[in-house]
Design a protein around this motif. Structure first.
Motif, PDB file in Angstrom:
ATOM      1  N   CYS A 298       0.845  -1.199   0.000  1.00 20.61           N
ATOM      2  CA  CYS A 298       0.000   0.000   0.000  1.00 20.61           C
ATOM      3  C   CYS A 298       0.883   1.253   0.000  1.00 20.61           C
ATOM      4  O   CYS A 298       2.033   1.204   0.434  1.00 20.61           O
TER       5      CYS A 298
ATOM      6  N   ALA B  64       5.523   0.887   9.388  1.00 20.41           N
ATOM      7  CA  ALA B  64       4.207   1.539   9.339  1.00 20.41           C
ATOM      8  C   ALA B  64       3.221   0.748   8.488  1.00 20.41           C
ATOM      9  O   ALA B  64       3.577   0.227   7.437  1.00 20.41           O
ATOM     10  N   CYS B  65       1.981   0.691   8.974  1.00 20.85           N
ATOM     11  CA  CYS B  65       0.897   0.089   8.206  1.00 20.85           C
ATOM     12  C   CYS B  65      -0.230   1.109   8.126  1.00 20.85           C
ATOM     13  O   CYS B  65      -1.225   1.015   8.844  1.00 20.85           O
TER      14      CYS B  65
ATOM     15  N   ASN C 231       4.688  -4.110  12.873  1.00 25.93           N
ATOM     16  CA  ASN C 231       3.807  -3.001  12.508  1.00 25.93           C
ATOM     17  C   ASN C 231       2.563  -2.978  13.392  1.00 25.93           C
ATOM     18  O   ASN C 231       1.586  -2.327  13.086  1.00 25.93           O
TER      19      ASN C 231
HETATM   20  S1  SF4 Z   1       1.562  -3.891   6.083  1.00 27.51           S
HETATM   21 FE1  SF4 Z   1      -0.240  -2.589   5.991  1.00 27.51          FE
HETATM   22  S2  SF4 Z   1       0.330  -0.915   4.650  1.00 27.51           S
HETATM   23 FE2  SF4 Z   1       1.817  -2.553   4.318  1.00 27.51          FE
HETATM   24  S3  SF4 Z   1       1.010  -3.693   2.578  1.00 27.51           S
HETATM   25 FE3  SF4 Z   1       0.255  -4.661   4.449  1.00 27.51          FE
HETATM   26  S4  SF4 Z   1      -1.767  -3.715   4.805  1.00 27.51           S
HETATM   27 FE4  SF4 Z   1      -0.656  -2.414   3.349  1.00 27.51          FE
END
Ligand code: SF4
Ligand SMILES: Cc1ncc(C[n+]2csc(CCOP(=O)(O)OP(=O)(O)O)c2C)c(N)n1
Lengths: 252, 355
Positions: free
Chosen positions: A20, A213-214, A123
């Motif tokens: 993302c 970070a997420c 995360n």
């Molecule tokens: S960790 Fe969070 S931000 Fe990263 S790809 Fe997975 S869902 Fe998306």
């Protein structure tokens, strides 16, 4: 003539990441690839990638690579390293992967002093499956399975992995770093390099916890997510070395 | 040729060493622990690796890693441990890696007991874990056959790139029998261009079980299925014992087959035309054995003798396909079928129509 100052490391495939926007998994992938190239170990490196958002690591890393069952990467890596002791083996694991379902495998890999390098991406949520509570979710943190915030009475306490591994004999190097800003990214790269060097000098097990970070599952913009990480995650999970190889410790 | 006295569990270990297996990962559980004890001693003697894992989850994933890196590798366990391994076995089958897994069955369900049973037949022959896959399942019934089949197991594993399950029980594992050991045969480890062993200048290898696109997953399942079909045609193994003119054919494997051989001999002495089919591969199930015997025309009944409440009987019925009645006699929970009781069942069937 211009000097080339930035290029894709050889250990990284020339394909776009699926992560993302604002996700820091991509940065960590790149750092690992840069280190593999700088240490000149690309040809003998074997990666073990997890179930989690980094499950497609095999599309990104250009070295030989295994996709392991959820939580079992340290066991898979043990099998590889025992079969091929002169290869460089690393695992890449999320917090659900390493600190929940795979806690048994990682603790025993460390206790055995398996000569592998572990990159532990904290995360504070389960990214891939929709933002559920992870063992590292902070008290009060809202996730899809803690809609009222993580309640210690109900959900128990977060697991501080580095603190725990700092007392495991067999773990030679344990450190926590973060990728929320350039200065810390540089430190993270150093820690990743050290984890590989510890393996290369046969000193034992190395684990680098990387706060990541997420934004998607935190419900924040990429920039807000980095700030949230700096303010909240680091407060609960202090950065630094938790264990350094014995020889080095003597010289300090 | 030297004849030596050897325990069944140790024979799995010695057989593996002779077949060139140099890696063993396992977790203790009765009634197979002697296998681990044996290899803990023997592996270092041949420069191999014996590692006691922290669980069967770990041991099967160590097998996954070592096999994927190109090693010839084995693990063993029993009931609860084999259940824990199922996720890993499914991954190994999907990734098409060769390895040998020994299950010395114990009483179940649950913790059950450590007595000999055959109640893991379903688990063994239906894949065992999630997804559409099969294991080749070998069922030795003597210590000599253990030695011979372990060799075969590694050959099959590498020929088909598939995990092989060897099924025994506590009795077979614990009993001592004289075995003939050949002069050590030369073993050969074929090249493994698919192994993710570090590129070392070569192309990238990925050991993967993720097929996120349904079209690709279907393609992979199709490929696996083609392989299983080939195995079904080529690899059925069984032993016929006194089946030529038999009117009643017992069907039994492993320990139950040993009892049934005694039953056949006893019945023959009494003039009763009884024979035995002993499946050696439980998967692929030896359908061909049944077609052959039915083609002779003398058989009137089949009697499945199992140390379970009736699992293999389903495969026998599929193989016989309604052409003759298939009856069942079983003991379970760790109780063994006794010769006189099986003979009673035989007489019930064969003599009921006599004038
Ligand atoms: S960790 Fe969070 S931000 Fe990263 S790809 Fe997975 S869902 Fe998306
Ligand atoms: C045995 C098993 N249980 C559950 C899952 C579903 N699952 C996939 S990834 C995941 C959690 C991933 O979270 P984390 O390890 O923190 O990695 P992230 O996605 O956050 O990078 C879960 C529960 C699975 N694949 N296998």
């Amino acid at each position: 003539m211009y000097k080339k100052v930035f290029a894709r490391p050889k250990a990284l495939e020339d394909v776009p990441f699926h992560f993302c926007p604002g996700c820091t998994h991509g940065i960590i992938h790149r750092l690992i690839a840069e280190v593999i190239e700088e240490l000149n170990v690309f040809e003998q490196t074997i990666g073990v990638c997890p179930v989690g958002c980094a499950v497609f690591a095999y599309n990104y890393f250009a070295c030989d690579i295994f996709q392991a069952a959820h939580g079992r990467a340290p066991a898979v890596a043990t099998g590889i390293k025992r079969a091929l002791p002169d290869r460089v083996v690393f695992t890449y694991q999320g917090d659900g992967d390493l600190a929940a379902i795979g806690m048994g495998e990682i603790v025993h890999a460390a206790a055995r002093g398996e000569k592998i390098s572990v990159f532990f991406i904290n995360n504070s949520v389960y990214g891939m499956t929709g933002g559920q509570m992870a063992p590292t979710t902070l008290p009060g943190q809202v996730t899809t399975t803690t809609p009222y915030g993580r309640d210690r009475e109900i959900n128990g306490n977060p697991v501080r992995v580095c603190e725990m591994f700092s007392v495991i004999d067999g773990a030679a190097y344990v450190a926590r770093v973060s990728v929320h800003n350039p200065a810390n990214i540089i430190k993270t790269k150093k820690a990743i390099k050290k984890a590989f060097q510890v393996q290369l000098s046969g000193l034992g097990f190395a684990l680098v916890e990387i706060l990541s970070a997420c934004p998607t599952n935190w419900g924040l913009s990429p920039a807000e997510a980095l700030n949230w990480l700096a303010e909240n995650l680091i407060a609960y999970y202090p950065l630094g070395d938790f264990k350094i190889p014995k020889e080095e410790a003597k010289n300090v | 040729m030297a004849k030596v006295l050897m325990k069944g569990n140790e024979a799995f270990g010695e057989g593996a060493i002779r077949a060139g297996c140099r890696f063993y990962f396992g977790y203790p559980i009765t009634p197979q622990s002697e296998l681990a004890h044996f290899l803990a001693k023997r592996m270092p003697e041949v420069g191999g690796t014996f590692l006691q894992a922290e669980s069967e989850l770990a041991s099967i994933n160590m097998v996954f890693g070592a096999a994927g890196a190109g090693a010839r590798v084995m693990t063993s366990s029993s009931g609860p441990g084999i259940s824990l391994m199922q996720e890993g076995i499914s991954f190994i089958a999907c990734a098409e890696l060769p390895c040998v897994i020994v299950n010395i069955m114990r009483g179940g369900p649950g913790l059950g007991n450590i007595a000999p049973v055959q109640s893991d037949y379903f688990q063994a022959t239906r894949g065992g874990g999630h997804g559409d896959y099969r294991l080749i399942v070998l069922a030795p019934s003597s210590v000599q056959e253990i030695i011979d089949l372990v060799w075969e197991a590694f050959v099959l594993a590498e020929k088909y790139l598939n995990p092989i399950l060897m099924l025994g029980d506590g009795l077979l594992g614990q009993m001592m029998e004289p075995v003939e050991l050949d002069e050590e045969k030369e073993f050969f480890i074929p090249l493994r261009p698919w192994a993710a062993s570090g590129r070392m200048g070569g192309p990238k290898r990925i050991i993967n079980t993720l097929y996120i696109v349904p079209e690709e997953a279907e393609k992979h399942n199709f490929k696996l299925n083609q392989k299983y079909k080939e195995i079904e045609v080529k690899e059925q193994r069984w032993e016929n014992y006194q089946t030529k003119d038999a009117q009643l054919v017992l069907v039994a494997f492993g320990t139950a087959a040993r009892v049934c051989k005694g039953v056949v001999d006893y019945c023959r002495e009494q003039g009763l035309p009884v024979g035995l089919i002993r499946p050696i591969t439980l998967w692929p199930f030896p359908d061909k054995a049944f077609d052959y015997i039915l083609s002779l025309g003398t058989v009137r009944y089949f009697l499945s003798v199992e140390m379970s409440t009736g699992q293999m009987i389903e495969d026998i019925r599929l193989a016989v396909d309604g052409r003759r009645p298939v009856h069942f006699y079983g003991r379970f929970g760790g109780m063994l079928p006794v010769l006189t009781d099986v003979v009673k069942e035989v007489k019930k069937l064969l003599l009921k129509e006599e004038p």
